[in-house]
Scaffold this motif. Structure first.
Motif, short mmCIF file in Angstrom:
data_model
loop_
_atom_site.label_atom_id
_atom_site.label_comp_id
_atom_site.label_asym_id
_atom_site.label_seq_id
_atom_site.Cartn_x
_atom_site.Cartn_y
_atom_site.Cartn_z
N ASP A 20 0.83 -1.21 0.00
CA ASP A 20 0.00 0.00 0.00
C ASP A 20 0.87 1.25 0.00
N ALA A 21 1.99 1.22 0.74
CA ALA A 21 2.89 2.36 0.74
C ALA A 21 3.51 2.58 -0.64
N LEU A 22 3.85 1.49 -1.32
CA LEU A 22 4.40 1.62 -2.67
C LEU A 22 3.36 2.20 -3.62
N ARG A 23 2.12 1.77 -3.48
CA ARG A 23 1.07 2.32 -4.33
C ARG A 23 0.96 3.83 -4.13
N SER A 25 3.25 5.88 -3.41
CA SER A 25 4.39 6.60 -3.95
C SER A 25 4.62 6.30 -5.43
N ALA A 26 3.58 5.79 -6.10
CA ALA A 26 3.69 5.41 -7.52
C ALA A 26 4.82 4.40 -7.73
N TYR A 27 5.05 3.53 -6.71
CA TYR A 27 6.02 2.43 -6.75
C TYR A 27 7.47 2.92 -6.80
N LEU A 28 7.69 4.17 -6.42
CA LEU A 28 9.04 4.73 -6.40
C LEU A 28 9.56 4.73 -4.96
N LEU A 29 10.77 4.22 -4.77
CA LEU A 29 11.40 4.25 -3.45
C LEU A 29 11.97 5.63 -3.19
N GLN A 30 11.86 6.08 -1.94
CA GLN A 30 12.31 7.43 -1.60
C GLN A 30 13.82 7.51 -1.43
N GLU A 31 14.48 6.38 -1.29
CA GLU A 31 15.93 6.36 -1.22
C GLU A 31 16.44 5.05 -1.82
N ARG A 32 17.74 5.01 -2.03
CA ARG A 32 18.35 3.80 -2.57
C ARG A 32 18.94 2.99 -1.42
N TYR A 33 18.59 1.70 -1.38
CA TYR A 33 19.02 0.82 -0.31
C TYR A 33 20.15 -0.09 -0.78
N LEU A 56 2.00 -9.67 -9.26
CA LEU A 56 3.23 -9.76 -10.03
C LEU A 56 3.46 -8.48 -10.82
N ALA A 57 2.42 -7.94 -11.42
CA ALA A 57 2.56 -6.71 -12.20
C ALA A 57 3.07 -5.57 -11.34
N GLU A 58 2.62 -5.51 -10.09
CA GLU A 58 3.07 -4.43 -9.20
C GLU A 58 4.53 -4.62 -8.80
N VAL A 59 4.93 -5.86 -8.56
CA VAL A 59 6.34 -6.11 -8.25
C VAL A 59 7.22 -5.66 -9.41
N LEU A 60 6.83 -6.02 -10.63
CA LEU A 60 7.62 -5.63 -11.80
C LEU A 60 7.60 -4.12 -12.01
N ARG A 61 6.50 -3.48 -11.67
CA ARG A 61 6.44 -2.03 -11.81
C ARG A 61 7.42 -1.36 -10.84
N ALA A 62 7.53 -1.89 -9.61
CA ALA A 62 8.48 -1.35 -8.65
C ALA A 62 9.91 -1.59 -9.13
N VAL A 63 10.17 -2.78 -9.66
CA VAL A 63 11.51 -3.10 -10.17
C VAL A 63 11.88 -2.18 -11.32
N ASP A 64 10.95 -2.03 -12.26
CA ASP A 64 11.24 -1.20 -13.44
C ASP A 64 11.32 0.28 -13.08
N LEU A 80 7.22 -17.04 -10.42
CA LEU A 80 6.55 -16.24 -11.44
C LEU A 80 7.45 -15.09 -11.89
N VAL A 81 8.17 -14.50 -10.92
CA VAL A 81 9.11 -13.43 -11.26
C VAL A 81 10.26 -13.98 -12.10
#
Length: 484
Positions: A20-23, A25-33, A56-64, A80-81
């Motif tokens: 839900d937090a990723l949704r 933020s439009a799946y963008l992380l606020q910092e690099r880990y 799965l689509a949301e995981v790939l969206r975060a990755v991309d 699946l990934v």
């Protein structure tokens, strides 16, 4: 968290984000880990009141969307990934917590965790619950074992295909629960297993591929859990999966186990049973567990042992899972499913919920490797009988399980739609209450059932303050209606 702490990572260096937090933020992380570990434990898609499982689509969206971030994806979604090729994404096909431990120690390895390690990590990582945005209003699922105790597995079974059988010690389970209690969690579902009736089985005797269950093992665990419930530290205690084949093949042991579970859990619980199909051809082709005659006996036993009402709710009732898309389906399959359920309803028995879904072809399973999309005529037949089950059987069961006047305590308001509030108890398979009053989201309310809808109930805040209710609420009361 426990694995990272054990590897020497300071707790303040670990962040925890929900999907839900990723949704938000439009799946963008606020910092690099240094590393991002994604746990995708659910492979059956679903939308629940207030929440929606990550896909799965949301995981790939975060990755991309974060190309400079290294991701490691574990859990049941990992295979699946693995089908998707991303340079910054590593599917972890064994245990993500073990990968996190070895990665943090500078020796990244995709391998299985041991029972000793998960016993330690589960306790050390319990504090993570405090970082969840809904804390302390959570229900935590507790693993009792991995793998499936049957000698052969259902054609679609991801658990039997991916995990060797490994029971957790009773003491380790209780230590994890005690650590979560200390972290402010008070609601639990003992649900991370293929069949709770088979916990601790010694595998000394088999019948039709099912091992004889150990009454003492289950009774010991739930006896200790019951003490924590009686002391007030556990507020909600639920279970999940129970194999109907175990009950059908070992009715005496199963009755004793069900009795021990009923003595420990909190009212309104469900034992989810993977029936999948009542078509003899589909049963034979897919290694399923019970036929229609056996199922009605299983449902009757659960009703007799768990159907007594405490605080207005049956303590434990069966839930039935059906799957469309299995090998061997025909035009008769869905009629046979419907008729089997209708027989249960005609017998006056109660089923808490009927879950009807399409097969998710999981990689590595027999059904997954041979899956073909069913033809349109079968899909249409499935939709027709699914609607009949919803219209003709679900409504009957709702009225039996939640008759008008039933009070649901501590329902959490999850959504507001116009001037209606939608609320559910924080429990396994709890019913949605539609309340024709605008209530604060995330507030708790007691409600009384006054009507029944498709897979939900109409309810009013309890106690009912008749002079404070709007006209649309008064209309719901039996005998009033709009004209009155």
């Amino acid at each position: 968290l426990g694995a990272l702490l054990d590897a020497g990572v300071p707790p303040e260096s670990v962040d925890y984000l929900t999907v839900d937090a990723l949704r938000g933020s439009a799946y963008l992380l606020q910092e690099r880990y240094d590393a991002a570990f994604v746990v995708g434990g659910a492979v059956v898609p679903g939308k629940y009141l207030g929440h929606r499982i990550g896909t799965l689509a949301e995981v790939l969206r975060a990755v991309d969307g974060n190309p400079r971030q290294e991701f490691a994806v574990g859990g049941m979604i990992a295979p699946l990934v693995a089908r998707e090729k991303r340079p910054n994404c590593l599917p972890v096909l064994r245990d993500i917590e073990m990968y996190a431990y070895t990665r943090a120690r500078g020796e990244a390895s995709d391998e299985r965790r041991t029972a000793a390690r998960i016993a330690r990590w589960a306790v050390d990582g319990a504090a993570l619950a405090r970082l969840h945005p809904d804390h302390p209003n959570l229900i935590c699922e507790i693993e009792t074992y991995r793998g499936c105790p049957r000698l052969s597995h259902c054609s679609f079974c991801s658990e039997g295909a991916t995990h060797e059988l490994e029971f957790r010690d009773e003491g380790d389970i209780l230590s994890e629960i005690d650590a979560l209690l200390a972290a402010g969690v008070s609601r639990f579902r003992v649900g991370r297993q293929a069949d709770i009736l088979q916990y601790g089985t010694p595998f000394t005797d088999f019948r039709n591929g099912f091992p004889r269950p150990s009454v003492d093992a289950v009774r010991g665990l739930f006896g200790e859990l019951g003490k924590r419930r009686d002391s007030g530290s556990i507020r909600v205690l639920n279970i999940d999966n129970g194999n109907p084949g175990t009950i059908a093949n070992f009715p005496d042991e199963s009755a004793a186990i069900l009795g021990a579970i009923v003595d420990a859990i909190t009212p309104g619980d469900t034992i989810a049973m993977g029936v999948e199909s009542l078509d003899p051809e589909v049963i034979a082709r897919n290694g399923l567990k019970v036929n229609a005659r056996e199922l009605i006996g299983v449902v009757r036993m659960v009703n007799e042992i768990g159907g007594r009402r405490v605080e207005g709710l049956p303590v434990l009732l069966p839930g039935i899972n059906l799957i469309h898309g299995l090998p061997g389906e025909s035009m008769d399959t869905f009629r046979l499913n419907y008729e089997g359920l209708a027989t249960i309803a005609d017998a006056g028995l109660m089923v808490k919920r009927i879950n009807i879904r399409k097969l998710l072809p999981y990689p590595g399973t027999a059904a997954g490797e041979t899956f073909r999309e069913p033809p349109a005529r079968l899909r249409n037949r499935y939709e027709y009988y699914k609607r009949r089950i919803r219209d003709e059987i679900d409504r009957v069961m709702l009225e039996r399980v939640y008759p008008a006047g039933t009070v649901l305590r501590d329902a959490l308001v999850e959504e507001r739609r116009h001037d209606y509030s939608l609320a559910k108890q924080i429990a396994s398979y709890s019913i949605t209450a539609t309340i024709p009053v605008a209530l604060a989201v995330k507030s708790f309310v007691d409600v009384m059932v006054v009507g029944h809808r498709e897979r939900s109930v109409a309810a009013l805040p309890f106690p009912i303050r008749i002079n404070d209710l709007p006209p649309k609420a008064l209309e719901l009361i039996a005998g009033v209606g709009r004209k009155s």
